[in-house]
Each structure stands twice: as C-alpha cells, then as structure tokens.
Design a protein around this motif. Structure first.
Motif, short mmCIF file in Angstrom:
data_model
loop_
_atom_site.label_atom_id
_atom_site.label_comp_id
_atom_site.label_asym_id
_atom_site.label_seq_id
_atom_site.Cartn_x
_atom_site.Cartn_y
_atom_site.Cartn_z
N GLN A 238 0.61 -1.09 0.06
CA GLN A 238 -0.20 0.06 -0.12
C GLN A 238 0.91 1.38 -0.05
O GLN A 238 0.55 2.28 -0.74
N ILE A 239 1.95 1.16 0.85
CA ILE A 239 3.08 2.36 0.85
C ILE A 239 3.68 2.58 -0.58
O ILE A 239 3.62 3.70 -1.02
N LEU A 240 3.87 1.37 -1.02
CA LEU A 240 4.52 1.41 -2.35
C LEU A 240 3.90 2.12 -3.46
O LEU A 240 4.15 2.90 -4.27
N SER A 241 2.55 1.88 -3.17
CA SER A 241 1.29 2.38 -4.46
C SER A 241 0.82 3.49 -4.33
O SER A 241 0.24 4.01 -5.15
N SER A 242 1.26 4.10 -3.09
CA SER A 242 0.77 5.48 -2.66
C SER A 242 1.57 6.64 -3.64
O SER A 242 0.80 7.68 -3.60
N GLY A 243 2.50 6.34 -4.16
CA GLY A 243 3.32 7.42 -4.97
C GLY A 243 3.99 8.34 -4.02
O GLY A 243 4.76 9.40 -4.57
N ASN A 244 3.89 8.13 -2.97
CA ASN A 244 4.79 8.69 -1.87
C ASN A 244 5.81 7.83 -0.97
O ASN A 244 5.38 7.41 -0.14
N ILE A 245 6.77 7.68 -1.78
CA ILE A 245 7.90 6.57 -1.28
C ILE A 245 8.74 7.21 -0.25
O ILE A 245 9.46 8.17 -0.23
N PRO A 246 8.68 6.56 1.00
CA PRO A 246 9.73 7.02 2.10
C PRO A 246 11.13 6.84 1.78
O PRO A 246 11.33 5.67 1.16
N THR A 247 12.02 7.17 2.56
CA THR A 247 13.44 6.73 2.55
C THR A 247 13.61 5.54 3.80
O THR A 247 14.54 4.67 3.59
#
Length: 346
Positions: A238-247
């Motif tokens: 879900q995080i990776l598909s959000s378009g807002n990738i954390p470091t």
C-alpha cells in the motif's frame, strides 16, 4: 540409611546439605538443575548425592510436596498479535532457565478467562507474558489465589506483583533517532497490534523523536499492522503504491519488517539503496536476512531470566516481602538495512 523409610528423600536432602555445608533449599535447587546455584556448588552436591546413593523419585516427591512440577505460561492471545518467533523465543528461554524437573504448559489469557478447561490450580507457579490491559482481570485473579506469580513484558499498574518489563517507548524513540542521524526525514511507520501496549509505546517513542526534530510524516504512510509478516507485506505494498515513497520504514517488530522487505523485493525496490528498514525485537533470524536487519534488541532473555529466577524463589521459599518491579531498556542493533544518506547526495 537403611532405617529411613517414608521421609527418606527429605532426610537425605538434609544429609547432603549438612555434608555440603549449604541449605536444604540449595540442595533441592542443585539437584533440579537450577541456574541459581553456582556450577561448582552444583557439582559438589551432585557428587555427594552420587556417593551416598541418593536417587530422587519425582513421582513420590510430587505426592509428598503436593507439587505438579508444572509451570503455566500465559500469553495475552495466541491467535492474534503473538508472533510465532516471539512465542518460540520465550518458551526456549524459560525452559532453559527452569530447573530440569519442571515442565511448561502454554496457553492464553483469553482461553483462561473464557473458561476453556484451564485450571490454574494445576500449576506450581505462573508466568504471564502480558501485552494488554485486558489481562489485568486475570492477573488480579491469579494474585488472589496466592500462587507464585510473575508478570513479564508489560508494566502493570500495581505494586504488589513481581513485574519485569521492556522499555518499548524508549525503543521506538532510539530507532527513529538513529534513522534521523543517518539523514532520513521521510518516514513510514508500520505499527503493531492496536490493542497491545507494546505497539502503543513504540509508536509514542517514534512520535516523540519525529516531533523533537520537527519532521512531518504523511498520515498515509502510517499503517496499522498486527505484528505478523503478512501484514507487513500487505501494508508495504500500500505504501509503495501511494506514490509517496519513504526513505526509511520503521516496523514495530521484525516479523512485519520481513514481510515489508519482501514486498519491496517483489516490486523491484532494493534495500537499503531505495528504502531503508528498521525492525524491533532482534529475533534470531534478523542478522541472517539480506541485508541483515537493523533493529531494536528487545531484552526478552533478560526479563525472562529475572522472571524465572524470581518465580523459582517464590516456589521454593514462599512469598517474600520484597516485590521487584523493573523496566529493562532496549538497544539499537546496527546492521546494514539503513542507508546513510549523509554520505550521498540525493
């Protein structure tokens, strides 16, 4: 010795104690393999026992002492929230610490409270591995029975029960602060089971560190997991598909970190080049992951050791007046799953 009959075991133990110049309690512990007795003393007692031909009869001893030689270990819930790796670690450490004559019975507080054929009177002592305030009713019931009891893992709101816990809040804080020192400012958090105090405290530590450094975290990057690998995998997708990738992704246990890292690999992200990870617990497998996982070492072995030692004291010597309540601090274990952004330009 031929004239000794029904009280043979008791007299022989006292005979050994006199010959070894120790108490009969020390002899009993030594013959049961207790780690509370120094190896040299244990060897001396065992040799004396061998020389005088003492052979303990556990069945007879249980009848004389009215003991079952069974220790009950109760987890908050075995179906949800308690990972298999944590369960295994606790059982192995507890079994290794107990005198050899004792066996373990594993169950959940939920089952006991639901009346599912769990009789605490069958145990010589009880360890509660508590994760939630929902355990408080069961803990209070056990305390009122007078059975030897220790509560581990969670700080309880009472001062009349021996309690050894982990500094989960500090753990969440030091994990986050380490990532910040490595130059990370864009975080995701995968939390543990909402009902468990450990998750609440770890999240609190994370929040303290974030706020202290005036870092904002996108609410869409804070996910509620359940401490199991599958939840880490699903939530990371879900995080990776959000378009807002954390470091950097901080997972509130290692099992969820494993699932989350696997999701990254499956979707073509490299760890830690693209995304860094920090876990919590330092399970036995963590150092063998690729890359080896930076994690917060939960001092499980320390609190289990303290708890079992205290429980053995309670079972052997009765209820002492002094109550021990300690919180043991965790530590960050640095491996290679966190990229140092200070050394590269992004």
């Amino acid at each position: 010795m031929k004239n000794i009959d029904k009280n043979e075991n008791a007299v022989t133990i006292r005979t050994i104690a006199k010959m070894a110049n120790v108490s009969h309690t020390t002899v009993s512990r030594a013959l049961n393999g207790s780690p509370l007795v120094k190896p040299a003393t244990r060897d001396k007692i065992s040799e004396i026992a061998r020389q005088i031909g003492y052979v303990p009869n556990l069945n007879a001893k249980s009848l004389v002492t009215n003991r079952s030689y069974m220790i009950g270990i109760f987890f908050t819930n075995l179906d949800t929230g308690t990972s298999a790796s944590f369960l295994t670690d606790v059982i192995e450490q507890a079994q290794g610490m107990l005198p050899k004559s004792y066996s373990l019975s594993i169950n959940s507080v939920d089952n006991a409270m639901d009346g599912q054929s769990v009789s605490v009177n069958n145990f010589d002592g009880i360890i509660v591995i508590s994760q939630s305030k929902s355990d408080d009713e069961f803990i209070d019931y056990l305390h009122k029975t007078g059975l030897p009891l220790v509560v581990l893992n969670r700080v309880i709101d009472r001062d009349d029960i021996n309690n050894y816990a982990v500094g989960d809040e500090l753990g969440g804080k030091i994990a986050t602060e380490y990532a910040i020192r490595m130059g990370h400012r864009k975080f995701a958090l995968i939390k543990g089971l909402a009902a468990f105090k450990s998750s609440v405290q770890r999240t609190k530590g994370f929040t303290q560190a974030i706020e202290a450094h005036k870092i904002e975290v996108n609410a869409n990057l804070i996910k509620q997991g359940d401490y199991r690998p599958k939840s880490g995998n699903v939530l990371m997708r879900q995080i990776l598909s959000s378009g807002n990738i954390p470091t950097c992704v901080i997972c509130e246990n290692d099992d969820m970190a494993v699932g989350a890292i696997n999701a990254c690999i499956e979707l073509g992200y490299q760890v830690p080049r693209d995304i860094s990870f920090i876990g919590f617990d330092d399970m036995g497998y963590s150092k063998y992951l690729v890359p080896p996982l930076t994690t917060v070492r939960k001092p499980t072995s320390t609190i289990i050791g303290m708890g079992v030692s205290k429980l053995v004291d309670l079972m052997e010597d009765g209820q002492p007046a002094d109550i021990e309540q300690k919180v043991v601090d965790p530590e960050i274990i640095v491996r290679s799953s966190v990229l140092n952004l200070n050394k590269i330009s992004r």
